[in-house]
Write a protein that holds these residues in place. Structure first.
Motif, PDB file in Angstrom:
ATOM      1  N   ILE A 196       0.919  -1.195  -0.082  1.00  0.00           N
ATOM      2  CA  ILE A 196      -0.187  -0.046   0.056  1.00  0.00           C
ATOM      3  C   ILE A 196       0.817   1.085   0.022  1.00  0.00           C
ATOM      4  N   ALA A 211      -7.282   0.205  -4.299  1.00  0.00           N
ATOM      5  CA  ALA A 211      -7.784  -0.986  -4.381  1.00  0.00           C
ATOM      6  C   ALA A 211      -7.837  -1.648  -5.885  1.00  0.00           C
ATOM      7  N   TRP A 227     -10.819  -6.224  -4.202  1.00  0.00           N
ATOM      8  CA  TRP A 227     -10.656  -5.107  -3.175  1.00  0.00           C
ATOM      9  C   TRP A 227     -11.744  -4.005  -3.447  1.00  0.00           C
ATOM     10  N   VAL A 232     -10.127  -1.106   1.781  1.00  0.00           N
ATOM     11  CA  VAL A 232      -8.809  -0.463   1.732  1.00  0.00           C
ATOM     12  C   VAL A 232      -8.853   0.656   3.177  1.00  0.00           C
ATOM     13  N   GLN A 236      -6.296   0.732   6.260  1.00  0.00           N
ATOM     14  CA  GLN A 236      -5.373   1.848   6.460  1.00  0.00           C
ATOM     15  C   GLN A 236      -5.566   2.357   7.752  1.00  0.00           C
TER      16      GLN A 236
END
Length: 241
Positions: A196, A211, A227, A232, A236
């Motif tokens: 990421i 995603a 995703w 996501v 995060q």
């Protein structure tokens, strides 16, 4: 598992400090792979060591190992001891029980020609360390025996062991289940963090873009499949970009 080499002098005003100035090699150990991946327990050990060294000392290397305390074949510890000899440094640990609950192992360590210091017992000498290791070894054995006896007694009473087995979960059961799910989510986020961060540095600044980037790399979502932006966002929340 990880090892980092660097030189940093974390000394400030060391007048009257209990910690002598010198070179140190830090050794951290966690018992389970999940702890090693998530950083649970590891972060606390590093903080303890750094807090101790802030009064004076040069940290030249750090070693992290994921092993059972009962095992004595620890390659990262062997490397840490080698680094201590190479740099003429002191092995520093957060807690004495991070070494082992085994008298023979502690004895072998003490014969390796390396001085070591435990942050939770800086006054310990060779005799007290032997005594504490013996007590820790005995305690570990007694805990194991008590657990086995309790399980055998519960089984003899007809208690069904292992899981809910069709009964409604208690509040404690549900809390444990939530904790397990949270730990799994933390581990998954830890694994995803480098990818990421890479996508973020490449310009994927929206949840949808990240995603799409994960999907394009063939990385499935936490529960499988593609995703979404919402998934996501959930990941995060558990990592720092």
């Amino acid at each position: 598992m990880a090892v980092s080499f660097y030189r940093t002098n974390v000394a400030h005003n060391v007048t009257g400090s209990a910690m002598q100035q010198g070179r140190y090699v830090a050794y951290y150990r966690v018992s389970r792979k999940r702890q090693g991946l998530s950083g649970l327990g590891l972060a606390a050990q590093r903080k303890t060591v750094f807090d101790r060294l802030c009064d004076g000392g040069e940290l030249v290397a750090e070693y992290t190992e994921v092993e059972s305390g009962r095992r004595t074949d620890r390659p990262r510890l062997a490397e840490a001891l080698s680094a201590c000899r190479l740099h003429r440094a002191i092995l520093i640990i957060a807690k004495l029980d991070r070494l082992a609950r085994n008298v023979a192992f502690v004895s072998a360590l003490m014969e390796a020609g390396v001085e070591f210091s435990a942050c939770d017992f800086p006054q310990a000498n060779r005799l007290t360390i032997h005594i504490l290791a013996a007590v820790a070894e005995h305690e570990a054995k007694m805990i194991s025996e008590r657990t086995k006896a309790a399980l055998a007694a519960a089984k003899a009473r007809g208690t069904v062991l292992g899981g809910f087995r069709g009964r409604a979960g208690t509040c404690t059961d549900l809390a444990k289940a939530r904790a397990i799910r949270a730990a799994k989510a933390d581990c998954r986020a830890f694994d995803l963090a480098p990818t990421i961060r890479q996508l973020w540095s490449e310009g994927a600044r929206s949840l949808r873009a990240i995603a799409d980037g994960l999907n394009s790399k063939g990385i499935t979502a936490c529960r499988g499949g593609a995703w979404s932006a919402a998934q996501v966002r959930n990941v995060q929340k558990r990592i720092v970009l």
